[in-house]
Structure formats: C-alpha cells, structure tokens
Design a protein around this motif. Structure first.
Motif, PDB file in Angstrom:
ATOM      1  N   LEU A 160       0.678  -0.956  -0.070  1.00 59.40           N
ATOM      2  CA  LEU A 160      -0.225   0.015   0.178  1.00 59.40           C
ATOM      3  C   LEU A 160       0.430   1.313   0.044  1.00 59.40           C
ATOM      4  N   LEU A 161       2.166   1.640   0.693  1.00 58.72           N
ATOM      5  CA  LEU A 161       3.074   2.494   0.576  1.00 58.72           C
ATOM      6  C   LEU A 161       3.288   2.593  -0.481  1.00 58.72           C
ATOM      7  N   TYR A 162       3.881   1.643  -1.344  1.00 58.49           N
ATOM      8  CA  TYR A 162       4.462   1.596  -2.767  1.00 58.49           C
ATOM      9  C   TYR A 162       2.930   2.414  -4.191  1.00 58.49           C
ATOM     10  N   TYR A 163       2.038   1.596  -4.252  1.00 55.38           N
ATOM     11  CA  TYR A 163       1.228   1.686  -4.804  1.00 55.38           C
ATOM     12  C   TYR A 163       0.262   2.723  -4.416  1.00 55.38           C
ATOM     13  N   ARG A 164      -0.480   3.030  -3.203  1.00 53.30           N
ATOM     14  CA  ARG A 164      -1.168   4.151  -2.949  1.00 53.30           C
ATOM     15  C   ARG A 164      -0.129   5.660  -2.802  1.00 53.30           C
ATOM     16  N   GLN A 165       0.533   5.312  -1.957  1.00 53.95           N
ATOM     17  CA  GLN A 165       0.813   6.827  -0.979  1.00 53.95           C
ATOM     18  C   GLN A 165       2.114   6.622  -2.142  1.00 53.95           C
ATOM     19  N   GLY A 166       2.826   6.075  -3.147  1.00 57.13           N
ATOM     20  CA  GLY A 166       3.821   6.534  -3.977  1.00 57.13           C
ATOM     21  C   GLY A 166       5.299   6.726  -3.446  1.00 57.13           C
ATOM     22  N   TYR A 167       5.733   5.969  -2.179  1.00 59.56           N
ATOM     23  CA  TYR A 167       6.728   5.846  -1.828  1.00 59.56           C
ATOM     24  C   TYR A 167       7.672   4.287  -2.840  1.00 59.56           C
ATOM     25  N   THR A 168       8.883   4.878  -2.382  1.00 60.98           N
ATOM     26  CA  THR A 168      10.020   4.144  -3.703  1.00 60.98           C
ATOM     27  C   THR A 168      10.250   3.111  -1.884  1.00 60.98           C
ATOM     28  N   ALA A 169      10.889   2.545  -3.364  1.00 64.10           N
ATOM     29  CA  ALA A 169      11.372   1.269  -2.466  1.00 64.10           C
ATOM     30  C   ALA A 169      12.277   2.126  -1.510  1.00 64.10           C
ATOM     31  N   GLU A 171      12.389   4.400   0.209  1.00 65.27           N
ATOM     32  CA  GLU A 171      12.353   4.750   1.281  1.00 65.27           C
ATOM     33  C   GLU A 171      11.502   4.424   1.492  1.00 65.27           C
ATOM     34  N   ILE A 172      10.587   3.197   1.914  1.00 61.53           N
ATOM     35  CA  ILE A 172      10.099   1.940   2.268  1.00 61.53           C
ATOM     36  C   ILE A 172      11.054   1.058   3.614  1.00 61.53           C
ATOM     37  N   ALA A 173      12.565   0.862   2.900  1.00 60.13           N
ATOM     38  CA  ALA A 173      13.452   0.620   3.408  1.00 60.13           C
ATOM     39  C   ALA A 173      14.343   1.105   4.525  1.00 60.13           C
ATOM     40  N   ALA A 174      14.064   3.270   4.321  1.00 60.10           N
ATOM     41  CA  ALA A 174      14.851   3.243   5.363  1.00 60.10           C
ATOM     42  C   ALA A 174      13.610   3.243   6.543  1.00 60.10           C
ATOM     43  N   LEU A 175      12.398   2.889   6.681  1.00 59.35           N
ATOM     44  CA  LEU A 175      11.776   2.148   7.938  1.00 59.35           C
ATOM     45  C   LEU A 175      12.664   1.904   8.895  1.00 59.35           C
ATOM     46  N   PRO A 176      13.156   1.710  10.204  1.00 58.93           N
ATOM     47  CA  PRO A 176      13.290   1.170  10.289  1.00 58.93           C
ATOM     48  C   PRO A 176      13.500   0.151  10.723  1.00 58.93           C
ATOM     49  N   SER A 177      12.042   0.473  11.329  1.00 59.85           N
ATOM     50  CA  SER A 177      11.343  -1.355  12.176  1.00 59.85           C
ATOM     51  C   SER A 177      11.044  -2.631  10.782  1.00 59.85           C
ATOM     52  N   LEU A 178      10.965  -2.318   9.495  1.00 61.57           N
ATOM     53  CA  LEU A 178      10.816  -2.999   8.741  1.00 61.57           C
ATOM     54  C   LEU A 178      11.825  -3.863   8.391  1.00 61.57           C
ATOM     55  N   GLN A 179      13.161  -3.496   8.852  1.00 61.40           N
ATOM     56  CA  GLN A 179      14.531  -3.587   8.960  1.00 61.40           C
ATOM     57  C   GLN A 179      15.027  -4.381   7.606  1.00 61.40           C
ATOM     58  N   GLY A 184      15.065  -5.940  -1.186  1.00 57.75           N
ATOM     59  CA  GLY A 184      14.231  -7.375  -0.194  1.00 57.75           C
ATOM     60  C   GLY A 184      12.761  -5.969  -0.318  1.00 57.75           C
ATOM     61  N   VAL A 185      12.787  -5.000  -0.339  1.00 60.24           N
ATOM     62  CA  VAL A 185      11.044  -4.203  -0.267  1.00 60.24           C
ATOM     63  C   VAL A 185      11.026  -4.692  -1.641  1.00 60.24           C
ATOM     64  N   GLU A 186      11.339  -4.491  -3.042  1.00 56.89           N
ATOM     65  CA  GLU A 186      11.066  -4.757  -3.987  1.00 56.89           C
ATOM     66  C   GLU A 186      11.424  -5.972  -4.472  1.00 56.89           C
ATOM     67  N   SER A 187      11.751  -7.008  -3.570  1.00 54.83           N
ATOM     68  CA  SER A 187      11.750  -8.580  -4.264  1.00 54.83           C
ATOM     69  C   SER A 187       9.920  -8.562  -3.458  1.00 54.83           C
ATOM     70  N   ILE A 188       9.743  -8.123  -2.242  1.00 57.56           N
ATOM     71  CA  ILE A 188       8.553  -8.362  -1.640  1.00 57.56           C
ATOM     72  C   ILE A 188       7.156  -7.846  -2.591  1.00 57.56           C
ATOM     73  N   ILE A 189       7.338  -6.549  -3.161  1.00 57.16           N
ATOM     74  CA  ILE A 189       6.431  -5.939  -4.040  1.00 57.16           C
ATOM     75  C   ILE A 189       6.505  -6.156  -5.389  1.00 57.16           C
ATOM     76  N   ALA A 190       7.184  -7.081  -6.049  1.00 60.65           N
ATOM     77  CA  ALA A 190       7.471  -7.999  -7.223  1.00 60.65           C
ATOM     78  C   ALA A 190       6.076  -9.059  -6.786  1.00 60.65           C
ATOM     79  N   ARG A 191       6.492  -9.740  -5.733  1.00 62.09           N
ATOM     80  CA  ARG A 191       6.206 -11.115  -5.819  1.00 62.09           C
ATOM     81  C   ARG A 191       4.235 -11.092  -5.450  1.00 62.09           C
ATOM     82  N   LEU A 192       4.265  -9.301  -4.312  1.00 62.89           N
ATOM     83  CA  LEU A 192       2.527  -9.698  -4.171  1.00 62.89           C
ATOM     84  C   LEU A 192       2.421  -8.758  -5.841  1.00 62.89           C
TER      85      LEU A 192
END
Length: 211
Positions: A160-169, A171-179, A184-192
């Motif tokens: 949702l952050l990637y497709y709805r809010q327009g965050y880049t992979a 920017e999402i990876a920069a969120l510390p809590s995701l680790q 890794g983010v790109e792989s999840i997005i591609a798989r989903l």
C-alpha cells in the motif's frame, strides 16, 4: 480487525502496545512523507507529529477508532495513513495561518486516487473515477485473500505504501522497524504484484492497469 476493536473499547495497555508495534511504520512513514511537502522537517518535529497522531487516536474516548468501519482487512492501513497526514497538514496550516498562500487542502487516499484538477471527465464522481475506485476495491479484496503468513501485515503495508502512497522501495526500506534492504522491499513488491495479477486473470477481472 479485532485488535483495533479491542483498543477502541478499552484502555488495555498490552493491546495498545501491540497496535503501536504493528502500525507505527505506517504512521511514521505518512508523517514523514506529508511533512516533506511543507519543509525539511527536523527529527524532533516528526516525533512530535507521530505522537500527535497517537493522541488523536485516543481523543474523545477513542472516537475515531470506534467509528472506524473497515471494508476489508487492509482498510486500517489507509485509515491510519490519512489520519496521520491530516495531523501533519493541520499542524502546518495552523503554523502558517494568516500567511498568504499557506493554506493547503488536506488530501485523502480517495482524493489522490480520483482527483484530476481541471479535468471534469476524470474528477470525483465521474465514470472514470468510479471505475478506478471499483478496481482499487477489487485489488484490496484480492490482496487480503492472497497474502498470508507471519509477515502478512508488513507485506500489505509495503504494497500500500508503494502503490497507494507513492513511496519508493528505498524510502520504504529506510523505515527502521522494517529491517529490510531496498532489494528486499523490491522483492516483496514484485512477488505481491505477480500474485495479484495472476489472481485477477484467474478470476476474470482482466489486466490490473494500476499495477
């Protein structure tokens, strides 16, 4: 979802800690992205705005949480994103009150998905906007059904952050809590994305143009 209902109905500290653990990345990301539309925000301001968002959740005996009516299991992500963005916009509008050109209209997720200033044919209420809203609902329904496993909530949030809010992979990876790394983010997005496209084809919805 059950956790949201539990927090809305009680002041159970354990439930609230779990809510913060699950959804803090969503709130923090929305605060950061929205604040950057106004300025280059210092860390302390971002922390304050995140805290203000939590306070808004608790105001009036958790009125916002109690009135929240999810249409599907991922609705909470959009709800928290919009609420955090509104907190940020309200802060800066109040700070700049009286200054020429300071007012900015608060956006919602539906605004961003549907609005197109100056083009009535694609504005809210138009056939294009209604069709897009239906497609977004279909995507959310499929997302809720095909994403499973222990990382389900995290992966839905990334999508949702990637497709709805327009965050880049990145920017999402920069969120510390995701680790997660950017790859890794790109792989999840591609798989989903592949899973949802395949499900749309299987269910006869046709190609997902918004992915």
């Amino acid at each position: 979802m059950e956790l949201v209902r539990e927090c809305a109905a009680s002041k159970d500290a354990a439930a609230w800690r779990e809510l913060v653990r699950r959804f803090h990345p969503v709130i923090a990301a929305s605060v950061l992205r929205t604040a950057r539309r106004w300025c280059d925000p210092p860390r302390q301001l971002l922390d304050d705005l995140v805290q203000d968002t939590y306070l808004k959740l608790c105001n009036n005996d958790c009125r916002l949480l109690r009135s929240f009516q999810p249409e599907h299991s991922t609705s909470i992500f959009g709800f928290l994103q919009v609420m955090a963005a509104n907190v940020v916009h309200d802060h800066f509008k109040a700070e700049h009150a009286g200054k020429r050109g300071a007012g900015r209209r608060t956006e919602s997720l539906s605004d961003r998905a549907q609005s197109n200033p100056g083009a009535t044919a694609t504005g809210p209420g138009s056939s294009d906007a209604i069709e897009r809203q239906i497609r977004l609902q279909q995507i959310d329904d499929v997302l809720a059904r095909v994403v499973n496993g222990p990382d389900r909530e995290r992966n839905c949030m990334i999508f949702l952050l990637y497709y709805r809010q327009g965050y880049t992979a990145a920017e999402i990876a920069a969120l510390p809590s995701l680790q997660l790394t950017t790859k890794g983010v790109e792989s999840i997005i591609a798989r989903l994305t592949h899973m949802i496209r395949s499900q749309f084809t299987h269910e006869g919805f046709g190609r997902v143009k918004s992915l």
